[in-house]
Design an enzyme around this catalytic site. Structure first.
Site, PDB file in Angstrom:
ATOM      1  N   TRP A  84       8.572   0.600   1.819  1.00  0.00           N
ATOM      2  CA  TRP A  84       8.445  -0.020   3.149  1.00  0.00           C
ATOM      3  C   TRP A  84       7.812  -1.402   3.106  1.00  0.00           C
ATOM      4  O   TRP A  84       7.110  -1.788   4.035  1.00  0.00           O
ATOM      5  CB  TRP A  84       7.600   0.849   4.087  1.00  0.00           C
ATOM      6  CG  TRP A  84       8.034   2.241   4.235  1.00  0.00           C
ATOM      7  CD1 TRP A  84       7.405   3.345   3.770  1.00  0.00           C
ATOM      8  CD2 TRP A  84       9.216   2.713   4.905  1.00  0.00           C
ATOM      9  NE1 TRP A  84       8.104   4.470   4.108  1.00  0.00           N
ATOM     10  CE2 TRP A  84       9.220   4.104   4.809  1.00  0.00           C
ATOM     11  CE3 TRP A  84      10.264   2.067   5.577  1.00  0.00           C
ATOM     12  CZ2 TRP A  84      10.227   4.884   5.344  1.00  0.00           C
ATOM     13  CZ3 TRP A  84      11.269   2.847   6.110  1.00  0.00           C
ATOM     14  CH2 TRP A  84      11.240   4.232   5.994  1.00  0.00           C
ATOM     15  N   ILE A  85       8.029  -2.142   2.046  1.00  0.00           N
ATOM     16  CA  ILE A  85       7.282  -3.394   1.927  1.00  0.00           C
ATOM     17  C   ILE A  85       7.968  -4.525   2.700  1.00  0.00           C
ATOM     18  O   ILE A  85       9.082  -4.940   2.372  1.00  0.00           O
ATOM     19  CB  ILE A  85       7.087  -3.776   0.433  1.00  0.00           C
ATOM     20  CG1 ILE A  85       6.414  -2.621  -0.309  1.00  0.00           C
ATOM     21  CG2 ILE A  85       6.290  -5.075   0.312  1.00  0.00           C
ATOM     22  CD1 ILE A  85       5.126  -2.106   0.320  1.00  0.00           C
TER      23      ILE A  85
ATOM     24  N   GLN B  97      15.085  -0.434  32.049  1.00  0.00           N
ATOM     25  CA  GLN B  97      15.374   0.241  33.321  1.00  0.00           C
ATOM     26  C   GLN B  97      15.562  -0.767  34.456  1.00  0.00           C
ATOM     27  O   GLN B  97      16.466  -0.614  35.287  1.00  0.00           O
ATOM     28  CB  GLN B  97      14.217   1.211  33.654  1.00  0.00           C
ATOM     29  CG  GLN B  97      14.519   2.169  34.777  1.00  0.00           C
ATOM     30  CD  GLN B  97      15.564   3.209  34.368  1.00  0.00           C
ATOM     31  OE1 GLN B  97      15.822   3.417  33.185  1.00  0.00           O
ATOM     32  NE2 GLN B  97      16.188   3.840  35.340  1.00  0.00           N
TER      33      GLN B  97
ATOM     34  N   GLU C  90       1.090  -0.084   9.899  1.00  0.00           N
ATOM     35  CA  GLU C  90      -0.354  -0.299   9.688  1.00  0.00           C
ATOM     36  C   GLU C  90      -1.204   0.838  10.258  1.00  0.00           C
ATOM     37  O   GLU C  90      -2.231   0.616  10.895  1.00  0.00           O
ATOM     38  CB  GLU C  90      -0.774  -1.680  10.217  1.00  0.00           C
ATOM     39  CG  GLU C  90      -0.075  -2.760   9.410  1.00  0.00           C
ATOM     40  CD  GLU C  90      -0.664  -4.152   9.520  1.00  0.00           C
ATOM     41  OE1 GLU C  90      -1.839  -4.282   9.875  1.00  0.00           O
ATOM     42  OE2 GLU C  90       0.082  -5.092   9.215  1.00  0.00           O
TER      43      GLU C  90
ATOM     44  N   LEU D 283       0.843  -1.197   0.000  1.00  0.00           N
ATOM     45  CA  LEU D 283       0.000   0.000   0.000  1.00  0.00           C
ATOM     46  C   LEU D 283       0.882   1.252   0.000  1.00  0.00           C
ATOM     47  O   LEU D 283       0.719   2.135  -0.845  1.00  0.00           O
ATOM     48  CB  LEU D 283      -0.921  -0.019   1.234  1.00  0.00           C
ATOM     49  CG  LEU D 283      -1.838   1.184   1.434  1.00  0.00           C
ATOM     50  CD1 LEU D 283      -2.835   1.315   0.289  1.00  0.00           C
ATOM     51  CD2 LEU D 283      -2.612   1.067   2.763  1.00  0.00           C
TER      52      LEU D 283
ATOM     53  N   THR E 224      -0.026   4.821  11.764  1.00  0.00           N
ATOM     54  CA  THR E 224       0.673   5.270  12.983  1.00  0.00           C
ATOM     55  C   THR E 224      -0.366   5.420  14.104  1.00  0.00           C
ATOM     56  O   THR E 224      -1.577   5.452  13.844  1.00  0.00           O
ATOM     57  CB  THR E 224       1.356   6.632  12.755  1.00  0.00           C
ATOM     58  OG1 THR E 224       0.327   7.608  12.523  1.00  0.00           O
ATOM     59  CG2 THR E 224       2.323   6.596  11.584  1.00  0.00           C
TER      60      THR E 224
END
Ligand SMILES: Cc1cc2nc3c(=O)[nH]c(=O)nc-3n(C[C@H](O)[C@H](O)[C@H](O)COP(=O)(O)OP(=O)(O)OC[C@H]3O[C@@H](n4cnc5c(N)ncnc54)[C@H](O)[C@@H]3O)c2cc1C
Length: 390
Positions: free
Chosen positions: A164-165, A343, A370, A133, A372
């Protein structure tokens, strides 16, 4: 001190079959995935053989129809399997979720002929999928995508660049959203493109902060020709298909996030009960006890939220708002819990000698993919207050 070796999560599973499935997954995790996770992530190694094993074990098509090679499992079971996988290695859990996302269009919107031809290999035949997409200039504003598909006789010719696939360059099939009409959401159509299509090439994978074993790459479509029989759904229906896939996919991300968070809590607990300062285990100090209690509470709340959304989906009820809430809450919880786990381990938490720094790096991406978490809030607010007025 009591024995604080991590205990398996006590799961509410609806059937004996589901309990057997989770037991099988735990066995695969312990034998095949967990022992090599840190080393392979460090080396940027994608464990294709694990996906082959998961496919052979019937675990790559769990929420889909058994008539086409799926597992017929409710979403609440599939998601808990994802959680187990992600707690051992996010590259695997997220990879299964993305594969499932890539199957969604054909399983939900394909014709019976298309499903019979392609789904068995996709769901249980060892193939690996990817979902295309995003583009370099369209991320959150996905409806502005520019990759074009132009009719040429009985074929479509696809040109453009996807960005970004996940599994880009190694997938056997790509579910691709491309523009076949005018601007906006209504001009988009979905296609199923084979991984070896002529004119399809992948760039060198991105160098990422985490999930280094999971290849994320740009994909170039240089006049890729596919027959009309590989168009999924109607012309112009692609964006609706893409959003429907994302509603379900977001629950997968939520489950993966809780898996990563649970793994971080398990490490933090084991460390805190073993490490001594001031002559006592550090788990004795209220400052840490409260932190551990908050971590566990976030995890259980997140698990309950994604399961509630999944059960709505399983009942055939609307679940889009709840999926966005689950994605938002579980991924924010994972970021907080993994940061707190670092931490709890003090200086050791900041080193690669313990896995919590990897969990923290992995959690970050889940707040981004998917949609933000800003976009999830937009989705939730639209359900509450209606669309923005301008
Ligand atoms: C490791 C990884 C794997 C991925 N895998 C896939 C994949 O398999 N398939 C795929 O299609 N995509 C994939 N993506 C892409 C991912 O979905 C996008 O990165 C995401 O949708 C955000 O788009 P963007 O990166 O272009 O950011 P942008 O949309 O440019 O956003 C930048 C910032 O602006 C904020 N923002 C944007 N619009 C608004 C608004 N209206 N209100 C408030 N804030 C806003 C965002 O929240 C973000 O903080 C992947 C990304 C990563 C990092």
């Amino acid at each position: 001190m009591p024995d604080r070796a991590p205990q398996p999560v006590e799961r509410q599973l609806p059937t004996e079959e589901a309990r057997d499935l989770v037991a099988l997954v735990r066995d695969i995790v312990q034998r095949e995935i967990a022992p090599r996770a840190a080393e392979q992530e460090d080396a940027g190694y994608f464990p294709r053989e694990i996906f082959t094993l998961l496919s052979e074990s019937g675990l790559l098509g769990l929420p889909y129809d058994s008539g086409f090679g799926g597992g017929d499992q409710p979403y609440e079971v599939y998601l808990q399997v994802l959680e187990e996988l992600a707690s051992a290695r996010l590259t695997v859990g997220l990879g299964v979720s993305v594969h499932s996302l890539a199957c969604h269009a054909l399983a939900g919107y394909g014709t019976k002929e298309q499903q019979a031809e392609h789904l068995p290999a996709m769901l249980g035949g060892g193939l690996l999928g990817a979902y295309c997409l995003s583009e370099p200039s369209s991320g959150s504003d996905a409806a502005s995508l520019r990759t074009k598909a132009v009719r040429d006789g009985a074929d479509w010719v696809i040109s453009g660049t996807k960005a970004w696939i996940t599994h880009g360059g190694i997938a056997d099939f790509y579910t691709v959203l491309a523009r076949t009409g005018g601007e906006g959401a209504r001009g988009i159509t979905a296609f199923l493109v084979p991984g070896d299509a002529e004119g399809l090439s992948a760039a060198v994978p991105e160098k990422k902060m985490g999930m280094k074993g999971s290849p994320t790459a740009q994909l170039h479509f240089d006049g890729v020709r596919v027959p009309d029989a590989r168009r999924i759904g109607e012309e112009g229906q692609g964006f609706a298909i893409a959003l429907s896939a994302l509603d379900s996919g977001r629950l997968g991300i939520a489950a993966c996030a809780i898996g990563v968070a649970q793994a971080a809590l398990d490490e933090a607990l084991a460390y805190a009960t073993g490490r001594e300062q001031f002559g006592r285990p550090i788990a004795d100090f209220q400052g840490l006890r409260f932190m551990l209690a908050d971590m566990a509470t976030q995890i259980e709340a997140g698990r309950a939220l994604y399961l509630a959304a999944a059960r709505l989906r399983d009942a055939g009820r609307p679940f889009s708002r709840q999926a966005a809430m689950a994605k938002l809450f579980c991924t924010d919880a994972a970021m907080k819990v993994t940061t707190d786990a670092v931490q709890v381990l003090g200086g050791y938490g900041y080193t690669a000698d313990f896995p919590v720094e990897r969990f923290m790096r992995e959690a970050k991406v889940l707040q981004i993919v998917e949609g933000t978490n800003q976009i999830q809030r937009m989705v939730i607010a639209r359900h509450l207050a209606g669309p923005e007025t301008r």
